[in-house]
Design an enzyme around this catalytic site. Structure first.
Site: not given
Ligand SMILES: Cc1ncc(COP(=O)(O)O)c(C=O)c1O
Ligand SMILES: Cc1ncc(COP(=O)(O)O)c(C=O)c1O
Ligand code: FES
Ligand code: FES
Lengths: 140, 389, 389
Positions: B179, B325
């Protein structure tokens, strides 16, 4: 918005009742009032009823809850309005969900809120009249 | 109908320049960078330029950038990799209660294998306490993993201080900067960061591509075994189009960082001011100073979040209750819980994030509609100032 | 200069229809499928359609398809996942000597942890021996992983028979079908396959996306922990554009499978016939019947492969010495070694793969140029029929 395959999303009827809830509000001069809540999801409901000749003449609800909670409670009040108290006591969560054309798997529990609050309201009505009767008897 | 997207923390649209940078790699420039002939070799040199652009955004050397399939893979790799690499030294990991699930669930997975994890508390604004952190360190501690900035309430942690503590105790320091990237100036070397997770789709790049920065000298085993890609540390044919898109997004972010932060911050503040002045009984969660520029997290007391979101959706306004998610799972936000919010406030909270395509007009429209929606929902809410449970 | 790409096994260009299917997901349809509002929900339903298309190509249910970042991740997940899931039952894995590095290096990684791996020999055509397989099974065997078709010599294994043996002994059966997908009819259920790895960029889809088919009822832990995506079995924001591209590529492959096989086979055979008739002392490696339609692997005796490749590259002809990911490392092919080729033949071998964009003209041009190149290289080679080492 509703997916037949996985049951995710809401039916048009759910969305309609959610966006245009029927009988929302509170009866200040209610004959019975029932509450219920689901500690898991934090949803809460208050149903108030006006009773004439053992029939639900008027009914209102207040809700703090998800779309399904709002829609199912709205539908509960529609189903209950005009019914006798006995008929109203027989309204089940399935009746409510079916009347809305189904609910997503993880939202089925929401349909229990309306019927439960309604039962509590009817119970409360009976409690009040028996108190009232007790009170009359006492005066006798 | 008008569409107002206020969920840039969930994901961002790909910028025009980014898509243009990607397109040739699907067709003419489709070569495999491991191949020895023309289109393979030119892919290989493009790959190295791309790596340099991502490195520049975070102030590291390009050889410290390893492309992954996203932030989740980077988090898993850093934590599981360190756990395996440092097995002989110890089995203790320190993290916080407000990490992303990619971090938390990886820690839980390791706990099942016998690793021990300390989940640090945060204060009511979402900050970890540095004394708590130092007190949690034992001689078995092998990793400190604290996110750079939180995805729900936007709180930016004291990364430099954490880096110093880690260094003092000779412990590896990983931070999930998914973020923070492109929203906060980051100089990984100066901040004492050993490993850092990034994801392209939060900075106007494509989904399915990210990176782990691993400081030179830090050795962790591979998460994905196979071919010799990524200097033999991450196998799998390179997602060339994704990487070129990520690189372009990083380049744009680096070039416009100051303006981006300034304009996003002022839009966000305008939104916060407007909405809190037009609707009573709203709480702002998190800190207003050390906060991601685009983020605001609001508790609309007496109104349930999902209902509010769907009414907003019907007016074309997109926001979310927390991390995307978990939004489909209806479990109350673990972040807001860690900040100490009671359940009814958690269920009434919404995260809004503005981004590079948000306009003042968008905000005005959103505020106007949200005012009406909240009024309506409150008119038949089971709760209000007087009517608490 | 004319460009003739004869390395479709390394990677393929993205087809026009595939790219078109992807494009909206970078911009207008950029929503996160976990989000509850309009563009999120529509992404979610598109995701489910995409899954169905991939499932159809391999004759499974869509709920058995889990998208990954490619073939490598799928291989790692299947093998490491099974190892962890079946720890209580045993620690023995059976695979072959000619697997892709994604499989072999994952097995080696597990060997370091104490797992035991049997690497089955293959015969001179590249087939495993079913009796060897059955003899290798012990009561500690938890997984049989044999690739569907080999990436260097194209040999197609007796998958159905392997599936039956696995079933008879109650052992899970994984197959790396990265090369077979879209080139061989596959019905995973009928073939008794429990897990199968796939990759989009070998079937005219984008790089960085693939899938693992996991038969209903087979339970392995996640490789990537985090959000609730992919029915909670593979975390990470979905690579929507990649998934839509993979799905389109799968749909095209399914619709045109018979024609594709027929036309590719006849082009490949034409190439083989032409080149072996115009250049003497060429060996064909592998089997000519049970072979990937586009693949031919040739030993140009007395000519060193890398030199040949570079001369070809100078004429715009792209082919490779083996798998792309090891071609840069100059280690002799472990596959050709397993087939029993002596080192000097291995170093003289080249893999050519034709694909959907290859024309007869391309072949004619390539043959003409290769004839000249081989002649030239042989004219000053240290070896020839008489002058051996
Ligand atoms: C703080 C944080 N870490 C990890 C993720 C995971 O990233 P990605 O969706 O690219 O796997 C997200 C967002 O989904 C996030 O906001
Ligand atoms: C047989 C085989 N397995 C696995 C892979 C790896 O797939 P990916 O490049 O998608 O990781 C490849 C190709 O690179 C392959 O040919
Ligand atoms: S199968 Fe219906 S949205 Fe998933
Ligand atoms: S989510 Fe529990 S009542 Fe709706």
């Amino acid at each position: 918005m509703y997916c037949e395959t996985c049951g995710s999303g809401y039916t048009n009827d759910v969305m309609d009742h959610f966006q245009n809830p029927r009988n929302s509000g509170h009866l200040v001069d209610a004959d019975g009032e029932g509450k219920t809540g689901d500690p898991e999801c934090g949803d809460h409901i208050v149903i108030s009823i006006k009773v004439r000749n053992q029939r639900i003449e008027d009914i209102r609800f207040l809700v703090y809850g998800c779309a399904a909670a709002i829609a199912t409670t709205s539908m509960t009040t529609e189903l209950a309005k005009g019914k006798t108290l006995t008929e109203a006591l027989n309204i089940t969560d399935d009746d409510v969900a079916n009347a809305l054309g189904g609910l997503p798997e993880n939202k089925l529990h929401c349909s229990l809120l309306g019927p439960t609050a309604l039962k509590n309201a009817i119970q409360n009505y009976y409690d009040r009249i028996s108190d009232f009767k007790k009170c009359l008897m006492y005066q006798d | 109908m008008r569409q107002v997207y206020l969920d840039y923390s969930a994901t961002t649209p790909v910028k025009k320049e980014v898509l243009e940078a990607m397109l040739p790699y699907f067709t003419e420039k489709f070569g495999n960078p491991s191949s020895l002939y023309g289109i393979g070799l030119s892919a290989k040199s493009d790959l190295s330029e791309a790596r340099a652009k991502v490195a520049k955004l975070i102030g590291t050397d390009e050889r410290e950038i390893y492309f992954t399939s996203g932030g989740t893979e980077a988090d898993n790799w850093a934590v599981i990799g360190t756990a395996r690499a440092k097995k002989a030294k110890g089995n203790h990991i320190i993290t916080s209660k407000i990490e992303h699930h990619a971090l938390l669930h990886t820690c839980e997975y390791l706990e099942k294998e016998g690793y021990e994890v300390t989940y640090l508390d945060v204060d009511s604004k979402g900050f970890i306490n540095l004394t708590d952190l130092e007190n949690a360190i034992t001689d078995k501690t092998i990793l400190i993993s604290i996110m750079f900035a939180n995805n729900e309430v936007g709180t930016i942690q004291p990364i430099k201080e954490i880096g110093e503590i880690a260094k003092k105790h000779g412990i590896l320091f990983h931070t999930d900067a998914v973020q923070a990237l492109g929203n906060v100036p980051i100089h990984a070397h100066e901040l004492g960061i050993d490993m850092m997770s990034m994801s392209a789709h939060k900075i106007y790049g494509p989904k399915g591509i990210g990176a782990l920065y691993i400081r030179k000298g830090v050795v962790i085993p591979n998460l994905l075994n196979g071919g010799a890609q990524e200097n033999k540390r991450r196998a799998g044919t390179e997602n060339m189009a994704g990487i070129m898109g990520f690189a372009k997004a990083a380049e744009l972010a680096e070039a416009n960082l100051d303006e981006h932060i300034e304009s996003i911050t002022s839009l966000r503040n305008y939104f916060a001011k407007e909405i809190t002045s037009k609707i009573e009984d709203i709480d702002i969660n998190g800190d207003m100073e050390k906060r991601l520029p685009g983020n605001i997290n609001l508790t609309f007391n007496y109104v349930e979040g999902e209902a509010l979101l769907l009414y907003m959706d019907a007016k074309g306004i997109a926001a979310s209750t927390g991390s995307a998610c978990s939004s489909a799972s209806f479990t109350p936000s673990h972040v807001l819980r860690a900040l100490g919010l009671p359940l009814e406030k958690i269920y009434s909270s919404i995260r809004f994030t503005v981004g590079d395509f948000t306009t003042k007009d968008d905000i005005d429209y959103a505020v106007e509609e949200i005012v009406k929606i909240v009024e309506k929902l409150r008119s038949f809410s089971a709760f209000n100032k007087e009517r608490t449970w």
